[in-house]
Design a protein around this motif. Sequence first.
Motif, PDB file in Angstrom:
ATOM      1  N   LYS A  55       4.644   3.466   2.087  1.00 11.14           N
ATOM      2  CA  LYS A  55       4.896   1.955   2.517  1.00 11.14           C
ATOM      3  C   LYS A  55       4.382   1.538   3.848  1.00 11.14           C
ATOM      4  O   LYS A  55       4.563   2.243   4.991  1.00 11.14           O
ATOM      5  CB  LYS A  55       6.536   1.347   2.553  1.00 11.14           C
ATOM      6  N   ASP A  85       0.319  -0.542   0.889  1.00 10.45           N
ATOM      7  CA  ASP A  85       1.428   0.325   0.059  1.00 10.45           C
ATOM      8  C   ASP A  85       0.403   1.139  -0.672  1.00 10.45           C
ATOM      9  O   ASP A  85      -0.763   0.867  -1.226  1.00 10.45           O
ATOM     10  CB  ASP A  85       2.381  -0.334  -0.520  1.00 10.45           C
ATOM     11  N   ARG A 137       1.224  -4.850  -1.204  1.00 18.42           N
ATOM     12  CA  ARG A 137       2.651  -4.762  -1.546  1.00 18.42           C
ATOM     13  C   ARG A 137       3.081  -4.158  -3.078  1.00 18.42           C
ATOM     14  O   ARG A 137       2.667  -4.978  -3.817  1.00 18.42           O
ATOM     15  CB  ARG A 137       3.634  -5.848  -1.187  1.00 18.42           C
TER      16      ARG A 137
END
Length: 92
Positions: A28, A42, A56
């Motif tokens: 992350k 990510d 994300r």
Amino acid sequence: MGCHDRIFKENEIKTGGLKENTMFTLIKGGILYSPEKMGVKDILIVGRTITKISDRIDLPSDFRPQRISASGKLVTPGFIDLHVPLLGGGGF
């Protein structure tokens, strides 16, 4: 089809099939270079294969991959054996 089933099915296509004990890892918020700077991303890894890179990645709450926080860190491919001379032999 449950969320786990969907994730497994999507990744079976990409990896050519998954074993029951396949490990999922989610990195992350790292600053990704591959080789150019791609920004904060990510990364989802299934087994030994990177299956998704996105700004994300949100997984269902009941899905619990290994999570690695890379916030403020550089994420790059390679760099496996850095003691190997990159400019040739000769003890540089």
